[in-house]
Write an enzyme that holds these catalytic residues in place. Structure first.
Site, PDB file in Angstrom:
ATOM      1  N   GLU A 109      16.664 -20.583  23.861  1.00 32.68           N
ATOM      2  CA  GLU A 109      15.365 -19.670  23.645  1.00 32.68           C
ATOM      3  C   GLU A 109      14.534 -20.227  22.538  1.00 32.68           C
ATOM      4  O   GLU A 109      13.147 -20.356  22.623  1.00 32.68           O
ATOM      5  CB  GLU A 109      15.726 -18.336  23.751  1.00 32.68           C
ATOM      6  CG  GLU A 109      16.264 -17.614  24.965  1.00 32.68           C
ATOM      7  CD  GLU A 109      15.480 -17.816  26.272  1.00 32.68           C
ATOM      8  OE1 GLU A 109      14.007 -17.677  25.800  1.00 32.68           O
ATOM      9  OE2 GLU A 109      15.697 -18.304  27.258  1.00 32.68           O
ATOM     10  N   SER A 491      51.029  30.749  51.955  1.00 36.48           N
ATOM     11  CA  SER A 491      52.353  31.112  50.953  1.00 36.48           C
ATOM     12  C   SER A 491      52.287  30.948  49.563  1.00 36.48           C
ATOM     13  O   SER A 491      53.169  31.190  48.814  1.00 36.48           O
ATOM     14  CB  SER A 491      53.415  30.594  51.647  1.00 36.48           C
ATOM     15  OG  SER A 491      53.779  31.381  52.989  1.00 36.48           O
TER      16      SER A 491
END
Length: 789
Positions: A109, A491
């Protein structure tokens, strides 16, 4: 001699003569005008630059750079469970950025970054020349500083005015910040595709690695992304990305960062790039395949309630109590049982059908669209059938691969491959099916289960949640069955009624008649009720302890009749249940109310820790991006800060009864763990709409549930012990490895008579001797009856 007339000079000759006479003066004027034009242009540029510079925004946001960092959810052992935010980003200080990555970025870059003052005029000139030759603005010649200026303050528009502002901003930034700070901002801010901002996030997105673990080739590939993230994205085009990687490596050689041997090694390396699906699942510092979408989503909601709009940008780190190992075991246990149940009831046919035109672009497009619409599910890959027969099926995946399914892979769907199969169920070309992997290169036809399931586990001492599975698959159904699903407990509610009974004078030795009952509407809140035992068997008088172990409905109803539904309803509240969801009728004895697995978890924790009320919690602490702790949990601890909600003696006796359920009762499969401290209770609702197992051992409490979202019978003989208990067992088998046995000693208010435990205020001769018997039995008869069990 012939005389010719004199020729007049041409206009061209006249012009030449004029130029000879006046050329010097013309050249001087031309030079003057050109110099004036250049000077005016320069003055204009200087004036425009001055105006631009004077109108530049302040760069405080750069000096005090605070990037948008997403919310991250972590397990208790440091594994990333989830990430929420528009931008994937991990902030990394410049000192922690590897040198090879910095070298690669500068090579790609801005190789003169540390020498220029923000603008590289030679680079700008090269870019201008390249643009002039190509006839388009392909290059910008921007330095890293100029890119930072553009990313923070300017639009992506390509114009000379914007470039002027970019240059001005670059000078201002360079005048205000040191080079390393500018590079640090760039490395953390730049967009690199796949929603990844900054190189740390990109390293995780594309390679599943931290910056320090990147190879030279991986550094070069990442450094090549800023120029065109979409074009050089290795997920989109690996070949193009590798070409760009090679260019960056060659620049590093030219600039002396690496030698030719390093170049050759990097070019020859085999880069393992994560698929886009993997990249989209979880990204950041620690990549894991732990499936924890449900707890991560719940944590997100809880955090958003506090931090609102800052939730997704402040870089909050949420540390949960989840154990990544426990979570994955629970996930696999739930899926295994759901698949097992689903397979028992056969193949239902393809998910849908599409029309397959002859070979060509239209055919490929229809296949692609159908597979794109199919929900992505773990382990169940969508495919479109190209060819089908009882002995061979050929199908294609979304990536274009074509696979053959034969032999064992066809067994599950054999009925849908038969010639006489119903049209809606038959597998034919154009059918969209699901495939599960059998081996490395073999597949089997599968299907998406319709049944749902949930599992949640916590520490009995303080309620810290260790595992949390809110459903079969988060992508399929985001409804959280742990905290949001109100289901009948069946239950599994009985232990709480029995605990209430112990404090109303019933004893574990109380004889209760297991015989049919006929109840009028006033007692049921509805119509005449003729309840039955699940197994259809009635065994006559039995002790309270055996009645719970065998989950006898007639025993439970008589117990509730004795203590009163209103008393039991209020008693449930101490365990964390909502009384209004349990109407005060005798149907409460069989679990006709409504609970969530989260509530059952809290309730059974009371039995597991000796009677203390702890609250399950998921988040242990929240910290900001710098590590500062913003919030921290303060859980109530059993035996310390947690309030006592159940008498110690009652809790001890109930624990002994629940251990019997797991030893020889409806939960006897739990005895396979080989531990004496395992306890729990099965739950199966009327018509088997819901199946439960809630229990504990080794200080860990777990609740498993299975059922359909729209209540529907699971099957005539399906029970909590057969459906939910296997999930609990698979989890506990792993979670209890190396965990010491919990040995309880009777508290002072519990006495032992003939091997049975009693509260000292309710012992033989003082407590309720029997229920539902025509006459009291003698102690000899009681002992004789006991031999039956």
């Amino acid at each position: 001699m012939t005389a010719y007339p004199e020729r007049n000079p041409s206009r061209f000759e006249q012009l030449r003569a004029w130029l000879r006479a006046h050329g010097a003066r013309l050249a001087a004027w031309t030079a003057f005008i050109s110099a004036s034009g250049v000077a005016c242009a320069m003055l204009f540029l200087i004036f425009a630059f001055a105006i631009a510079y004077a109108n530049l925004p302040p760069i405080d946001s750069l000096a005090d750079y605070r990037p948008k960092i997403p919310l991250r959810i972590w397990s208790s052992d440091g594994v990333l469970l989830g990430e929420f935010g528009e931008e994937r980003r991990s902030y990394v200080p410049i000192r922690e950025v590897p040198e090879r990555l910095k070298d690669a970025i500068l090579s790609a870059e801005d190789d003169s970054f540390y020498r220029h003052s923000g603008v590289d005029f030679l680079g700008l000139a090269r870019a201008a020349l390249a643009n002039a030759v190509s006839g388009r603005r392909a290059q910008g010649g921007s330095t890293i500083t100029m890119q930072v200026a553009r990313n923070f303050y300017l639009s992506s528009e390509r114009s000379y005015i914007r470039k002027l502002y970019e240059i001005a901003l670059a000078y201002k930034i360079e005048a205000s910040l040191p080079k390393d700070r500018i590079l640090e901002v760039y490395i953390n801010q730049i967009f690199l595709g796949q929603r990844a901002y900054g190189f740390a996030a990109a390293a995780q997105t594309y390679f599943g690695k931290a910056l320090g673990d990147l190879t030279l080739g991986e550094c070069a590939m990442l450094a090549g992304l800023p120029a065109a993230p979409s074009a050089y994205n290795p997920n989109a085009n690996l070949h193009r990305a590798r070409v760009r990687e090679r260019y960056v490596l060659s620049r590093m050689v030219a600039l002396g960062y690496i030698d030719h041997a390093d170049f050759d090694k990097a070019v020859a390396s085999d880069l393992k790039v994560r698929t886009s699906g993997e990249a989209g699942a979880v990204t950041n510092l620690t990549y894991s395949r732990v499936r924890a979408e449900y707890p991560a989503e719940l944590a997100r909601q809880l955090v958003f309630d506090v931090f609102r709009d800052e939730t997704y940008t402040r870089g909050l780190n949420v540390y949960t109590t989840i154990s990544s190992g426990d979570q994955q075991v629970a996930y696999e246990a739930v899926r295994a049982q759901v698949f097992s149940y689903d397979h028992r009831y056969g193949y239902r046919g393809p998910e849908r059908f599409i029309e397959l035109p002859p070979d060509g672009p239209t055919r490929e497009q229809r296949i692609e669209e159908a597979l794109a619409d199919a929900t992505e599910l773990d382990g169940l890959v969508a495919a479109v059938v190209l060819e089908a027969s009882p002995k061979l099926v050929r199908a294609t995946f979304a990536d274009g691969r074509v696979v053959r399914i034969e032999g064992e892979g066809l067994r599950f769907a054999a009925s849908s491959l038969a010639p006489r199969a119903q049209p809606a169920h038959r597998i034919i070309p154009g059918a969209l099916i699901r495939l599960a992997r059998l081996g490395k290169d073999s597949w089997a036809i599968a299907q998406v289960p319709q049944v749902e399931s949930a599992f949640v586990a916590c520490d009995a001492r303080d309620g810290a949640v260790r595992a949390f599975i809110g459903g079969f698959d988060f992508n399929l159904n985001k409804f959280d069955h742990v905290t949001q699903a109100w289901r009948q407990p069946g239950s599994s509610i009985k232990p709480f009624i029995y605990a209430a009974a112990l404090e109303k004078g019933l004893m574990t030795s109380t004889l209760i008649n297991d015989a049919p009952l006929m109840l009028d509407p006033e007692q049921t809140g509805g119509q005449v009720w003729d309840p039955k035992n699940f197994d259809g068997k009635y065994e006559g008088p039995m002790r309270l302890r055996q009645g719970l172990a065998k989950s006898k409905n007639m025993v439970s109803i008589r117990v509730l009749q004795q203590i009163g539904p209103q008393y039991a309803q209020q008693y449930l509240e101490r365990f964390g249940f909502d009384p209004e969801r349990h109407p005060a009728y005798l149907t409460m004895a069989l679990g006709a109310g409504a609970v969530t697995p989260w509530q059952e978890l809290a309730a059974y924790t009371v039995f597991a820790n000796g009677g203390f009320g702890t609250t399950p919690y998921l988040i242990s602490r929240i910290a900001d991006a710098s590590g500062k702790v913003l919030m921290e949990a303060g859980p109530r601890v059993a035996g310390d800060s947690a309030p006592r909600v159940l008498d110690a003696g009652t809790a001890f006796i109930m624990d002994s009864m629940l251990r019997d359920v797991a030893r020889y009762g409806t939960g006897a499969r739990a005895s396979g763990l080989g531990r004496a401290d395992v306890a729990g209770k099965t739950g199966t609702t009327n018509d088997s709409h819901d199946a439960w197992f809630s229990g504990y051992g080794g200080g860990i409490v777990g609740v498993a549930w299975i059922g359909f979202d729209q209540p529907h019978p699971l099957g005539e003989r399906e029970t909590g012990g057969g459906l939910a208990l296997p999930i609990w067992l698979d989890y506990m088998t792993s979670a209890l490895k190396g965990v010491a046995m919990v040995d309880r000693q009777p508290p002072p208010n519990v006495i032992t008579i003939d091997g049975e435990y009693y509260l000292d205020e309710f012992q033989p001769g003082q407590g309720v001797a029997s229920l539902g018997l025509e006459e009291e039995q003698t102690p000899e008869q009681t002992r004789r009856d006991d031999k039956v069990f």
